[in-house]
Motif scaffolding. Sequence first.
Motif, short mmCIF file in Angstrom:
data_model
loop_
_atom_site.label_atom_id
_atom_site.label_comp_id
_atom_site.label_asym_id
_atom_site.label_seq_id
_atom_site.Cartn_x
_atom_site.Cartn_y
_atom_site.Cartn_z
N ARG A 53 0.85 -1.17 0.00
CA ARG A 53 0.00 0.00 0.00
C ARG A 53 0.90 1.24 0.00
NH1 ARG A 53 -5.27 -0.22 3.30
NH2 ARG A 53 -6.01 0.47 1.26
N THR A 54 0.37 2.32 -0.54
CA THR A 54 1.13 3.57 -0.56
C THR A 54 0.43 4.60 0.30
OG1 THR A 54 1.88 3.12 -2.81
CG2 THR A 54 2.04 5.39 -2.05
N LEU A 55 1.18 5.15 1.24
CA LEU A 55 0.66 6.20 2.11
C LEU A 55 1.38 7.49 1.77
CD1 LEU A 55 -0.74 7.46 4.56
CD2 LEU A 55 1.06 6.46 6.00
N LYS A 56 0.62 8.48 1.29
CA LYS A 56 1.20 9.79 0.98
C LYS A 56 0.72 10.78 2.02
CE LYS A 56 1.48 8.96 -3.97
NZ LYS A 56 1.10 9.37 -5.31
N ILE A 57 1.66 11.50 2.61
CA ILE A 57 1.31 12.49 3.64
C ILE A 57 1.61 13.87 3.09
CG2 ILE A 57 1.66 13.21 6.03
CD1 ILE A 57 2.91 10.47 6.57
N CYS A 58 0.60 14.75 3.12
CA CYS A 58 0.78 16.09 2.56
C CYS A 58 1.76 16.89 3.42
CB CYS A 58 -0.56 16.80 2.46
SG CYS A 58 -0.38 18.43 1.72
N GLN A 59 2.70 17.52 2.74
CA GLN A 59 3.72 18.33 3.42
C GLN A 59 3.61 19.81 3.04
OE1 GLN A 59 6.06 16.67 5.52
NE2 GLN A 59 4.63 14.99 5.13
N ALA A 60 2.54 20.19 2.36
CA ALA A 60 2.41 21.58 1.92
C ALA A 60 1.90 22.46 3.07
CB ALA A 60 1.51 21.67 0.70
N GLU A 61 1.82 23.78 2.81
CA GLU A 61 1.67 24.77 3.88
C GLU A 61 0.48 24.55 4.81
OE1 GLU A 61 2.46 25.39 0.82
OE2 GLU A 61 4.29 26.59 0.84
N SER A 62 -0.71 24.38 4.23
CA SER A 62 -1.89 24.27 5.07
C SER A 62 -1.78 23.06 5.99
CB SER A 62 -3.15 24.17 4.20
OG SER A 62 -4.26 23.87 5.00
N CYS A 63 -1.33 21.96 5.45
CA CYS A 63 -1.21 20.75 6.27
C CYS A 63 -0.10 20.91 7.30
CB CYS A 63 -0.99 19.53 5.38
SG CYS A 63 -2.50 19.05 4.51
N GLN A 64 0.98 21.59 6.92
CA GLN A 64 2.03 21.84 7.92
C GLN A 64 1.47 22.65 9.08
OE1 GLN A 64 5.90 23.32 7.03
NE2 GLN A 64 6.12 22.03 5.22
N ALA A 65 0.66 23.67 8.74
CA ALA A 65 0.09 24.53 9.79
C ALA A 65 -0.83 23.73 10.72
CB ALA A 65 -0.67 25.68 9.16
N MET A 66 -1.37 22.63 10.21
CA MET A 66 -2.31 21.83 11.01
C MET A 66 -1.67 20.53 11.52
SD MET A 66 -4.89 23.69 11.26
CE MET A 66 -6.16 22.60 11.90
N GLY A 67 -0.35 20.48 11.51
CA GLY A 67 0.30 19.37 12.22
C GLY A 67 0.82 18.23 11.38
N SER A 68 1.00 18.43 10.07
CA SER A 68 1.45 17.29 9.26
C SER A 68 2.87 16.84 9.60
CB SER A 68 1.33 17.59 7.77
OG SER A 68 2.27 18.52 7.36
N ARG A 69 3.69 17.76 10.12
CA ARG A 69 5.05 17.32 10.49
C ARG A 69 5.00 16.35 11.66
NH1 ARG A 69 8.77 22.75 9.67
NH2 ARG A 69 8.91 22.55 7.41
N ARG A 70 4.17 16.66 12.63
CA ARG A 70 4.02 15.77 13.78
C ARG A 70 3.38 14.44 13.34
NH1 ARG A 70 4.19 15.67 19.46
NH2 ARG A 70 3.96 13.45 19.85
N LEU A 71 2.36 14.56 12.49
CA LEU A 71 1.71 13.34 11.96
C LEU A 71 2.73 12.47 11.24
CD1 LEU A 71 -0.93 11.78 11.26
CD2 LEU A 71 -1.07 13.19 9.19
N THR A 72 3.57 13.12 10.43
CA THR A 72 4.59 12.38 9.68
C THR A 72 5.56 11.69 10.64
OG1 THR A 72 4.44 13.96 7.86
CG2 THR A 72 6.43 12.61 7.96
N ALA A 73 6.02 12.44 11.64
CA ALA A 73 6.98 11.86 12.59
C ALA A 73 6.36 10.68 13.32
CB ALA A 73 7.44 12.94 13.57
N ASP A 74 5.10 10.82 13.74
CA ASP A 74 4.43 9.72 14.45
C ASP A 74 4.29 8.49 13.56
OD1 ASP A 74 4.23 11.34 16.65
OD2 ASP A 74 2.09 11.76 16.42
N LEU A 75 3.90 8.71 12.30
CA LEU A 75 3.72 7.57 11.40
C LEU A 75 5.06 6.95 11.01
CD1 LEU A 75 0.78 8.98 9.27
CD2 LEU A 75 0.71 6.99 10.79
N GLU A 76 6.08 7.79 10.84
CA GLU A 76 7.41 7.24 10.57
C GLU A 76 7.86 6.35 11.73
OE1 GLU A 76 9.67 10.50 7.70
OE2 GLU A 76 9.76 10.76 9.89
N ALA A 77 7.61 6.81 12.95
CA ALA A 77 8.01 6.02 14.11
C ALA A 77 7.20 4.72 14.19
CB ALA A 77 7.83 6.84 15.38
N GLU A 78 5.91 4.83 13.96
CA GLU A 78 5.05 3.64 14.06
C GLU A 78 5.39 2.61 12.99
OE1 GLU A 78 2.26 1.26 15.76
OE2 GLU A 78 2.76 3.28 16.52
N LEU A 79 5.69 3.09 11.78
CA LEU A 79 5.96 2.18 10.67
C LEU A 79 7.45 1.82 10.57
CD1 LEU A 79 3.69 3.95 8.01
CD2 LEU A 79 3.24 1.75 9.15
#
Length: 174
Positions: free
Chosen positions: A90-116
Amino acid sequence: MKNDRAGRRQRQAASVPTTYDYAKVAAILERWQDVPGNLLPILHDVQEALGFVPADSVAQLARGLNLSRAEVHGVITFYHDFRQQPGGGRTLKICQAESCQAMGSRRLTADLEAELDCKLGETTGDGAVTLDAVYCLGMCACSPAVMIDEELIGRATPGDVLARLFDASTGEDS
Ligand code: FES
């Protein structure tokens, strides 16, 4: 929970194509032969057929399209969507653009990177999931947004994403 996920991941990984198939690439070239601007659709078809655009296919594509290998390679590497290694089940794409960054995509990315146990641009060790960055999914009002295969998910949390990756795909917990 992690053991359940590991079993699901192994089953997902088992169906991933991982090899270069000369005949399939030749058939794709043939299908698009007389269409102007055919390199991009050909690359998309190769990736759909094989799961990635193998390095070995570059010479075949260049020959078939009367282009240099550098031209074909340049297009493959320019577009993020073209994968040069076999992807995960499966492919999981996480948005890294401005709006998503402002709403926590960096933290989401870090959490998912750690979990996976896998970084953006990589595939998990068992081949079940490929994690990729994407830059705006058109879901800015529902940031942070992710896409699992073709499914868009807004206001994503690590729990939602992991549940959809490993539970909904098998139907075992639904
Ligand atoms: S910025 Fe993430 S969906 Fe638009």
